[in-house]
Design an enzyme around this catalytic site. Sequence first.
Site, PDB file in Angstrom:
ATOM      1  N   GLY A 176      26.911  65.153  60.709  1.00  0.00           N
ATOM      2  CA  GLY A 176      26.785  63.718  60.880  1.00  0.00           C
ATOM      3  C   GLY A 176      25.765  63.261  61.896  1.00  0.00           C
ATOM      4  N   PRO A 192      22.904  71.464  58.993  1.00  0.00           N
ATOM      5  CG  PRO A 192      24.661  72.694  59.931  1.00  0.00           C
ATOM      6  CD  PRO A 192      23.432  71.914  60.277  1.00  0.00           C
ATOM      7  CG  HIS A 193      27.706  70.554  57.776  1.00  0.00           C
ATOM      8  ND1 HIS A 193      28.057  71.266  56.648  1.00  0.00           N
ATOM      9  CD2 HIS A 193      27.813  71.420  58.811  1.00  0.00           C
ATOM     10  CE1 HIS A 193      28.376  72.504  56.994  1.00  0.00           C
ATOM     11  NE2 HIS A 193      28.231  72.621  58.296  1.00  0.00           N
ATOM     12  CE1 TYR A 194      28.477  64.859  53.397  1.00  0.00           C
ATOM     13  CE2 TYR A 194      29.427  66.453  54.931  1.00  0.00           C
ATOM     14  CZ  TYR A 194      29.394  65.862  53.678  1.00  0.00           C
ATOM     15  OH  TYR A 194      30.258  66.283  52.705  1.00  0.00           O
ATOM     16  CG  ASN A 195      22.597  66.988  60.096  1.00  0.00           C
ATOM     17  OD1 ASN A 195      22.531  68.189  59.873  1.00  0.00           O
ATOM     18  ND2 ASN A 195      23.544  66.463  60.853  1.00  0.00           N
TER      19      ASN A 195
END
Length: 220
Positions: free
Chosen positions: A136, A117-120
């Site tokens: 991350g 869901p976030h900054y992968n």
Amino acid sequence: MLKRFEEHLNLDATIAKDLFENCNYPWEVLPKIKEFIMGLIPNLGDEYEEVDENVFVHKEAKVANSACIVGPTIICKGADIRHCAYIRGSVIVGENSVVGNSTEVKNAIIFNNCQCPHYNYVGDSILGEYAHTGAGVILSNVKSDKKNVKIKVDDEVIETGLRKFGAIIGDHVEVGCNSVLCPGTVILSNSNIYPLTRVRGLIESGVIVKDMNNIINKEI
């Protein structure tokens, strides 16, 4: 697949099930993803719409206007492609899965109910059902020396023949925020990775990785 791996990926939780049929190891599917998707596309049916060249999105999926999707890609029912997601092609996003804010995905199979869901970064990888990557998390897919990836399985070193190979993440795996999975990492089902952890090699099922020198069994 070999029993060593098949119990850690629920193949009924992806439309790519047939791709694994003649493979001993799950990473053997990685070079075949693009061709497999192109073969699926003619049989997707009226529930999918072609929104760009070879980009097919289920009518009940959500795609943010700011997302960039390159074909061939299939976005399945209920999937959520969020703000500024970048899908670079040769990708299947399973039912009810999330590719989130500023997440980049290429040449990957994301099983149903998986969340990135976030900054992968998810490159040349397979993520199992209900797998989750914290903010991350990076699935690094190329070694620093640019050589092919090798994997040690049960005291046997296996030559994958792949220069680009991110990770195989089993069902119900939790990867903590800002962790980095080195090329060729395999995490078997129901394991947890602490935040800020560098992970490499094969991680057994049902463990907690605090760091690579501190791996404990999960309490039942």
